[in-house]
Motif scaffolding. Structure first.
Motif, PDB file in Angstrom:
ATOM      1  N   ALA A   1      68.351  52.376 -48.731  1.00 17.72           N
ATOM      2  CA  ALA A   1      67.879  53.041 -49.817  1.00 17.72           C
ATOM      3  C   ALA A   1      68.187  52.218 -51.044  1.00 17.72           C
ATOM      4  CB  ALA A   1      68.082  54.402 -50.163  1.00 17.72           C
ATOM      5  N   VAL A   2      69.465  51.752 -51.196  1.00 20.63           N
ATOM      6  CA  VAL A   2      70.046  50.732 -52.367  1.00 20.63           C
ATOM      7  C   VAL A   2      69.147  49.526 -52.159  1.00 20.63           C
ATOM      8  CG1 VAL A   2      71.824  49.497 -53.177  1.00 20.63           C
ATOM      9  CG2 VAL A   2      72.159  51.735 -52.477  1.00 20.63           C
ATOM     10  N   LEU A   3      68.848  49.035 -51.356  1.00 18.53           N
ATOM     11  CA  LEU A   3      68.215  47.757 -51.178  1.00 18.53           C
ATOM     12  C   LEU A   3      66.677  47.986 -51.548  1.00 18.53           C
ATOM     13  CD1 LEU A   3      69.780  46.183 -47.803  1.00 18.53           C
ATOM     14  CD2 LEU A   3      70.354  45.685 -50.069  1.00 18.53           C
ATOM     15  N   ALA A   4      65.978  49.280 -51.093  1.00 14.62           N
ATOM     16  CA  ALA A   4      64.747  49.512 -51.591  1.00 14.62           C
ATOM     17  C   ALA A   4      64.609  49.417 -53.103  1.00 14.62           C
ATOM     18  CB  ALA A   4      64.344  50.636 -50.957  1.00 14.62           C
ATOM     19  N   ARG A   5      65.804  50.003 -53.795  1.00 14.42           N
ATOM     20  CA  ARG A   5      65.693  50.066 -55.163  1.00 14.42           C
ATOM     21  C   ARG A   5      65.804  48.590 -55.733  1.00 14.42           C
ATOM     22  NH1 ARG A   5      69.294  54.628 -53.861  1.00 14.42           N
ATOM     23  NH2 ARG A   5      68.549  56.418 -54.788  1.00 14.42           N
ATOM     24  N   LEU A   6      66.738  47.809 -55.200  1.00 11.92           N
ATOM     25  CA  LEU A   6      66.747  46.555 -55.773  1.00 11.92           C
ATOM     26  C   LEU A   6      65.648  45.964 -55.772  1.00 11.92           C
ATOM     27  CD1 LEU A   6      68.842  44.400 -56.941  1.00 11.92           C
ATOM     28  CD2 LEU A   6      69.333  43.616 -54.533  1.00 11.92           C
ATOM     29  N   GLN A   7      64.516  45.877 -54.660  1.00  7.45           N
ATOM     30  CA  GLN A   7      63.555  45.223 -54.475  1.00  7.45           C
ATOM     31  C   GLN A   7      62.400  45.776 -55.492  1.00  7.45           C
ATOM     32  OE1 GLN A   7      60.997  46.312 -50.847  1.00  7.45           O
ATOM     33  NE2 GLN A   7      60.664  44.246 -50.490  1.00  7.45           N
ATOM     34  N   LEU A   8      62.425  47.105 -55.694  1.00  9.57           N
ATOM     35  CA  LEU A   8      61.578  47.819 -56.957  1.00  9.57           C
ATOM     36  C   LEU A   8      61.793  47.232 -57.967  1.00  9.57           C
ATOM     37  CD1 LEU A   8      61.244  51.372 -55.641  1.00  9.57           C
ATOM     38  CD2 LEU A   8      59.490  49.648 -55.586  1.00  9.57           C
ATOM     39  N   VAL A   9      62.998  47.011 -58.419  1.00  9.77           N
ATOM     40  CA  VAL A   9      63.416  46.914 -60.043  1.00  9.77           C
ATOM     41  C   VAL A   9      63.744  45.201 -59.899  1.00  9.77           C
ATOM     42  CG1 VAL A   9      66.001  47.187 -60.055  1.00  9.77           C
ATOM     43  CG2 VAL A   9      64.519  47.995 -61.732  1.00  9.77           C
ATOM     44  N   ASP A  10      64.242  44.478 -59.214  1.00  9.22           N
ATOM     45  CA  ASP A  10      64.485  43.135 -59.244  1.00  9.22           C
ATOM     46  C   ASP A  10      64.460  42.205 -58.116  1.00  9.22           C
ATOM     47  OD1 ASP A  10      65.972  40.951 -60.232  1.00  9.22           O
ATOM     48  OD2 ASP A  10      67.941  41.947 -60.688  1.00  9.22           O
ATOM     49  N   PRO A  11      63.163  42.071 -58.006  1.00  5.28           N
ATOM     50  CA  PRO A  11      62.783  41.247 -56.620  1.00  5.28           C
ATOM     51  C   PRO A  11      63.423  39.927 -56.624  1.00  5.28           C
ATOM     52  CG  PRO A  11      60.735  41.495 -58.240  1.00  5.28           C
ATOM     53  CD  PRO A  11      61.820  42.512 -58.741  1.00  5.28           C
TER      54      PRO A  11
END
Length: 618
Positions: free
Chosen positions: A499-509
């Motif tokens: 889930a943390v990685l999914a957030r990172l992909q959303l906000v900072d690809p």
């Protein structure tokens, strides 16, 4: 405040206030009712501590008697009632008082601090009160480490004492500034003790103003009773870190007053301090609060003002519920038969803990519901993700609580009211790609939690392992088996990694792509392995192969089993046993390893077990 008997005052919560708390809409008057009850509770604890310490021989060691300190506290209150009332309502006083009362009655956890030093916080409290009141006094106070603390004001630096952590200093005021002395070493407090001076470290403040509403709270990194585990050595934040905290606090306060004005009003009324703790990771802000310290929030430094704003709301929800439970029983004292699933925790929780969680995350969900409408681009996607995830997880936990017998009628009313509110938000539109990622995170957490903490029946597992080893079919329909039981595994951690990685992909690809190329992503995101990056990127085949390869080396690895299950979820295989009874696959696989010395492929074993198990079993 009196010399011997605190008197008694009955506190009642009016129906409108309870209804507002249940709906998450408590205003300033309701917070004032909690503060009034907290004040009475605090005075009763102080009175009980005074009596218990009097009855314990040697409770103050070489310090003066508790009556000597109490007399100075009473005199100070008579001289400056508002200042001393504010001092007595600081969160550290509540935490100290509760801890020392437990210690005096043999119910506190072990601590290396001598009893006299812990009781002696009363003496330091009296010295701080006298300083605020401008009284002349002399008082011996404890020194912890190299600091003699005057609660709510600051600490005087004392000379080192070698290996001995605890010592005694003498605080004094005589027609001039307060001084703190050990032998020839003297620290003189400045005219305003909330300022720094040579040898004197003041308790810093966080102040902000927006829309004519101000807030002024302590930023305490000194007091030995500031943390949940007591006592704790002072750990002064570097100036640059304090500057960043102040910048974030100012931005967060503006944000809250713009987007959550009702929440800002209650925060200004009831939040007393932030206690900084270790630096958290991105998207993993650590925060905590406790029932004994009304108004205190421990927090790691967040990365953005939004993270700080939602952290303040989260912890103030806990603070409010703790205060409410001073007045209303929401759960019976007896715990249920086993701890429960909390969709935001690595560990199982009792009903009381889960109730705390749903109340906090109802506030979090409300925050993101409003925040998402005011943003654009990646930040809007992240806010939509948080809203979609927490509305689902909070309602899921509320549904669990609705079945619990531990809830009182008041607790059930609160849970039902929150459930109605959260249910009304479930159909609000969220972009499809963000909604899919949030729903996957919810499934992932549940699978991971089951793998760590659920244990199937041992006889069933042994029978299944024998049947596999003999090449037989599944010996019975698994739908007839009772649910797995909860056995909390203290090793469980980082259940939110993907889930943390999914957030990172959303906000900072860009940063996500850099991390995907890193062979050791766990150095930046604890718990992460390269397969997790593949999974979040949508490369399910590569991720699945990596998870399976890891399970050859580490057959009993819940994170890799959960990752493989999520790869199956990503392909739309919603009936797969790994998604519904992953703990059974894990347990049978381990039993086969113990019996045969080798493990079957996870996919092969799951295919063998799967036809005998309905998706909703267990």
């Amino acid at each position: 405040m009196v010399d011997s008997d605190p008197g008694f005052q009955r506190h009642r919560l009016i129906v409108d206030h309870f209804t507002a708390f249940a709906a998450g809409d408590a205003g300033a008057e309701a917070i004032d009712a909690l503060l009034a009850a907290e004040r009475s509770h605090r005075m009763l604890m102080l009175y009980a501590l005074l009596r218990s310490a009097r009855e314990r021989p040697g409770a103050t060691g070489r310090l003066p008697s508790v009556d000597h300190a109490w007399t100075l506290l009473v005199r100070s209150h008579q001289q400056a009632p508002e200042a001393v009332e504010s001092l007595l309502l600081t969160p550290q006083v509540g935490r100290w008082c509760a801890h020392v009362l437990r210690r005096l009655h043999g119910a506190a956890p072990a601590t290396p601090a001598p009893l006299w030093a812990e009781v002696g916080y009363l003496h330091a409290l009296a010295a701080a009160a006298a300083t605020l009141a401008g009284l002349d006094f002399h008082m011996s106070i404890p020194v912890y480490g190299e600091l003699a603390v005057l609660p709510s004001l600051g600490g005087a630096s004392m000379p080192p004492r070698g290996k001995t952590l605890w010592g005694i200093a003498r605080a004094r005021r005589a027609a001039g500034p307060t001084t703190v002395r050990v032998d020839a070493h003297v620290v003189e407090l400045p005219p305003n003790p909330r300022d720094d001076a040579p040898g004197w470290q003041s308790v810093r403040r966080l102040r902000a103003q927006a829309r004519a509403r101000s807030i002024d709270i302590a930023f305490d990194d000194l007091d030995p009773y500031r943390a949940l585990q007591v006592p704790t050595l002072a750990q002064r934040c570097p100036p640059a870190a304090v500057d960043r905290w102040r910048e974030l606090f100012d931005e967060a306060w503006s944000l809250l007053n713009e987007e959550q004005p009702a929440a800002a009003e209650t925060l200004a009324r009831g939040l007393k301090e932030i206690v900084p703790v270790y630096q958290g990771e991105r998207f993993r802000v650590y925060s905590a609060s406790g029932a004994d310290a009304f108004g205190s929030a421990l927090a790691s430094q967040p990365g953005t003002a939004s993270e700080l704003a939602v952290t303040l709301i989260h912890e103030f929800q806990h603070i409010k519920l703790n205060g409410l439970q001073r007045l209303v029983d929401l759960c019976d004292g007896d715990a249920g038969p086993e701890p429960l699933y909390a969709p935001w925790r690595d560990d199982p929780r009792p009903a009381k803990g889960l109730l705390q969680g749903v109340y906090a995350f109802s506030g979090v969900t409300c925050f993101w519901r409003e925040r998402r409408t005011r943003l654009s681009g990646p930040e809007a996607d992240l806010a939509q993700y948080e809203f979609a995830l927490w509305r689902r997880q909070t309602l899921s936990a509320l549904r669990i609580l609705q079945e619990r017998p531990e809830l009182t009628d008041y607790g059930r009313h609160l849970v039902d009211t929150l459930s109605q509110r959260l249910a009304s938000w479930q159909t609000e539109p969220v972009p499809a790609n963000v909604l899919s990622a949030a729903e996957a995170a919810a499934v992932d957490h549940r699978i991971s939690w089951r793998l760590w903490h659920l244990r199937p029946d041992r006889e069933l597992v042994a029978e299944l392992a024998r049947a596999w080893s003999r090449g037989q079919a599944v010996p019975l329909p698994l739908t007839s088996v009772e649910q797995s039981r909860v056995v909390s595994d203290p090793r469980a951690q980082w259940l939110d990694t993907r889930a943390v990685l999914a957030r990172l992909q959303l906000v900072d690809p860009v940063e996500f792509r850099r991390l995907r190329a890193d062979p050791n992503p766990g150095q930046q995101v604890s718990g992460a392995v390269p397969a997790d990056l593949d999974y979040v990127s949508g490369d399910l085949e590569e991720a699945g192969e990596r998870y399976e390869a890891a399970l050859v080396e580490r057959p009993d690895s819940p994170p890799h089993l959960a990752g493989l299950a999520m790869c199956l979820h990503g392909t739309g295989d919603s009936d797969h046993i790994l998604l519904h009874r992953p703990e059974l696959v894990r347990a049978v696989r381990q039993a086969i390893l113990s019996e045969a010395g080798k493990t079957p492929s996870v996919r092969e074993l799951a295919l063998w077990l799967g036809p005998a198990l309905r998706p909703d079993a267990g």
